[in-house]
Design a protein around this motif. Structure first.
Motif, short mmCIF file in Angstrom:
data_model
loop_
_atom_site.label_atom_id
_atom_site.label_comp_id
_atom_site.label_asym_id
_atom_site.label_seq_id
_atom_site.Cartn_x
_atom_site.Cartn_y
_atom_site.Cartn_z
N PHE A 233 -0.26 -1.57 -0.74
CA PHE A 233 -0.70 -2.32 0.44
C PHE A 233 -1.73 -1.52 1.23
O PHE A 233 -1.73 -0.29 1.22
CB PHE A 233 0.49 -2.64 1.36
N ARG A 234 -2.57 -2.26 1.93
CA ARG A 234 -3.55 -1.63 2.80
C ARG A 234 -3.78 -2.53 4.01
O ARG A 234 -3.78 -3.75 3.91
CB ARG A 234 -4.87 -1.43 2.04
N GLU A 235 -3.96 -1.89 5.16
CA GLU A 235 -4.35 -2.67 6.34
C GLU A 235 -5.83 -2.47 6.56
O GLU A 235 -6.29 -1.38 6.94
CB GLU A 235 -3.58 -2.24 7.59
N TYR A 310 -0.82 -6.22 6.48
CA TYR A 310 -1.06 -5.54 5.20
C TYR A 310 -1.33 -6.57 4.10
O TYR A 310 -0.61 -7.58 4.00
CB TYR A 310 0.15 -4.69 4.81
N HIS A 311 -2.32 -6.30 3.29
CA HIS A 311 -2.57 -7.15 2.13
C HIS A 311 -2.41 -6.31 0.85
O HIS A 311 -2.59 -5.08 0.86
CB HIS A 311 -3.95 -7.80 2.18
N ALA A 312 -2.02 -7.00 -0.21
CA ALA A 312 -1.80 -6.32 -1.50
C ALA A 312 -3.13 -5.85 -2.07
O ALA A 312 -4.14 -6.57 -2.01
CB ALA A 312 -1.11 -7.26 -2.48
N ILE A 313 -3.14 -4.65 -2.64
CA ILE A 313 -4.35 -4.13 -3.27
C ILE A 313 -4.19 -4.07 -4.79
O ILE A 313 -5.02 -3.49 -5.49
CB ILE A 313 -4.72 -2.74 -2.71
N ARG A 314 -3.11 -4.72 -5.28
CA ARG A 314 -2.89 -4.84 -6.73
C ARG A 314 -2.52 -6.27 -7.04
O ARG A 314 -1.95 -6.98 -6.21
CB ARG A 314 -1.78 -3.89 -7.19
N ASP A 315 -2.82 -6.70 -8.25
CA ASP A 315 -2.55 -8.08 -8.65
C ASP A 315 -1.08 -8.32 -8.98
O ASP A 315 -0.65 -9.47 -9.07
CB ASP A 315 -3.41 -8.46 -9.87
N SER A 350 4.38 3.60 12.27
CA SER A 350 2.92 3.73 12.14
C SER A 350 2.47 3.43 10.72
O SER A 350 3.27 3.43 9.77
CB SER A 350 2.49 5.15 12.52
N ASN A 351 1.16 3.20 10.57
CA ASN A 351 0.60 3.00 9.23
C ASN A 351 0.91 4.18 8.33
O ASN A 351 1.34 4.02 7.18
CB ASN A 351 -0.92 2.82 9.32
N GLY A 352 0.66 5.39 8.83
CA GLY A 352 0.85 6.57 8.00
C GLY A 352 2.28 6.69 7.50
O GLY A 352 2.51 7.01 6.32
N ASN A 353 3.24 6.42 8.37
CA ASN A 353 4.65 6.52 7.95
C ASN A 353 5.03 5.39 7.01
O ASN A 353 5.84 5.59 6.09
CB ASN A 353 5.56 6.55 9.18
N PHE A 354 4.48 4.21 7.22
CA PHE A 354 4.75 3.12 6.28
C PHE A 354 4.19 3.45 4.90
O PHE A 354 4.85 3.29 3.88
CB PHE A 354 4.17 1.81 6.79
N TYR A 355 2.96 3.95 4.86
CA TYR A 355 2.33 4.27 3.57
C TYR A 355 3.08 5.34 2.79
O TYR A 355 3.00 5.40 1.57
CB TYR A 355 0.89 4.73 3.80
N SER A 356 3.83 6.19 3.49
CA SER A 356 4.53 7.29 2.82
C SER A 356 5.87 6.87 2.22
O SER A 356 6.51 7.67 1.54
CB SER A 356 4.77 8.43 3.82
N VAL A 357 6.27 5.63 2.44
CA VAL A 357 7.55 5.14 1.91
C VAL A 357 7.40 4.80 0.43
O VAL A 357 6.41 4.18 0.01
CB VAL A 357 8.03 3.90 2.69
#
Length: 414
Positions: A233-235, A310-315, A350-357
């Motif tokens: 995911f990416r915002e 957040y939107h998916a960055i993979r199909d 936060s974004n950073g903490n979400f991305y680290s999960v």
């Protein structure tokens, strides 16, 4: 049965054998202060009546000392005559000796009055907050003098007691049914959570499992992977469109279109900082990620800058599966741990903490299959919950109607 007008706005007609007198002739206030608390039960007025507080596991505000509290006794009537507009329950009958906050008003009924009859009478008044329009000050408070001057029905004492006994029996039975229904609702909610947990964490088939190096779950289906959220995911902040509708996110309803005014407190004077949302975006309430307030959008619109989008960055990502996954007990706990500090009592993810999960990632076909299964099962459970909640609502409405009809003499029980 002959009836007459009582002259009391919220009572209407009463039996012609009843009197109408000022409240001060049927009860009086008594405040007996406890100079030094010596371990007496501490009582509190709640929606469930006057209850003994659990001092070992306290909830709500707790004073530094109970010195200066007031004594109350079995047989008293306890009233909250301030903040009537926001206090859920303003009347309770005392069935247990103890002490309570001196902010409450404690009354003793006279020999001509049944405590229980007037409890039900003032419960009827409290159900519809009839005293609110008479409380003129900022705290919406009502003085004992004002209460004393209020006119109240005065049935013969024997009839008061018959009415009280009848309502004690009937309301007790209704309350028992409501309690059983509430217990069923909680059981269904626990079942729904367990269904979501099991399906999102282990799948819906008996799959061969493999060990993981993730502390939150030691194993997962062999065909699944663990992937950092940043790889799924990416915002990216997209500019909003002039035709975007305002969307709001709640724990109950998910992401829904809403009136702009309901979001007024969350936004600036313009929508410049708001975020564009399209279907299948995952929208997060950053302060409530630990409560599962993380939903896949069905709409195109815009949300406040307080939300994460957040939107998916993979199909091979099916957004609805991740909505369910983030509602699982495990991931709510993970988000609680990953959230930073406390802001107005809420945790910020936060974004950073979400991305680290690390995120469970089944195959796309399995994600779709799990969602179909969960859509069906949770809808079935939600239907059962709705039935119970409808029953509770009907019973509560019936109880209020019954109390009104009986304490005003429109339904005779003598």
């Amino acid at each position: 049965m002959a009836m007459k007008e009582s002259g009391i706005e919220w009572v209407g007609s009463i039996p012609d054998t009843w009197d109408v007198i000022p409240n001060k002739y049927i009860m009086h206030k008594e405040k007996n202060l406890c100079e030094k608390w010596t371990g007496e039960d501490v009582m509190s007025l709640t929606m469930n009546g006057v209850i003994v507080r659990d001092l070992q596991n306290p909830t709500g505000k707790m004073p530094a000392t109970f010195d200066g509290y007031q004594y109350i006794e079995d047989g008293d009537l306890l009233m909250c005559l301030f903040d009537i507009d926001v206090t859920p329950r303003c009347i309770g009958k005392v069935t247990h000796n103890g002490v309570t906050s001196p902010a409450y008003s404690n009354f003793k009924t006279h020999d001509n009055a049944s405590r229980d009859y007037y409890y039900y009478y003032y419960l009827m008044v409290d159900n519809t907050k009839e005293l609110l329009h008479l409380a003129k000050n900022l705290r919406h408070s009502f003085t004992e003098e004002q209460l004393g001057s209020l006119k109240v029905p005065m049935p013969p004492l024997t009839e008061q007691q018959v009415i009280a006994d009848y309502l004690n029996e009937k309301c007790s039975k209704i309350d028992d049914i409501i309690a059983e229904a509430n217990a069923s609702v909680e059981e269904y909610k626990e079942l729904k959570q367990a269904v979501i947990d099991n399906a999102t964490m282990t799948g819906i088939h008996d799959s061969e499992m493999k060990y993981t190096d993730y502390v939150w779950f030691p194993e997962m289906p062999k065909s699944w992977n663990l992937v950092l959220a940043s790889l799924l995911f990416r915002e990216d902040v997209r500019p909003i469109d002039a035709n975007d509708v305002s969307l709001s996110l709640s724990q109950v309803d998910g992401l829904i279109p809403t009136d702009d005014m309901s979001e007024r407190s969350l936004k600036s004077a313009t929508h410049d900082n708001w975020k564009h949302v399209i279907p299948d975006d995952l929208v997060l309430n950053r302060f409530k990620g630990h409560l599962g307030v993380f939903f896949a959008s069905k709409y195109t619109g815009m949300v406040s800058f307080h939300y994460g989008v957040y939107h998916a960055i993979r199909d091979d990502v099916y957004a609805k599966y991740y909505e369910y996954l983030f509602h699982s007990t495990t991931y709510k706990n993970i988000f609680a741990l990953k959230s930073n500090g406390i802001t107005v009592g809420l945790q910020n993810l936060s974004n950073g903490n979400f991305y680290s999960v690390k995120i469970l990632h089944p195959t796309l076909d399995e994600q779709i299959e799990i969602v179909k299964y969960l859509d069906k099962r949770t809808a079935e459970i939600d239907s059962l919950i709705a039935e119970k909640e409808s029953l509770i609502k009907d019973l509560e409405s019936y109880k209020k109607s019954l109390i009104y009809e009986v304490v005003t003499g429109k339904r005779r029980v003598v």
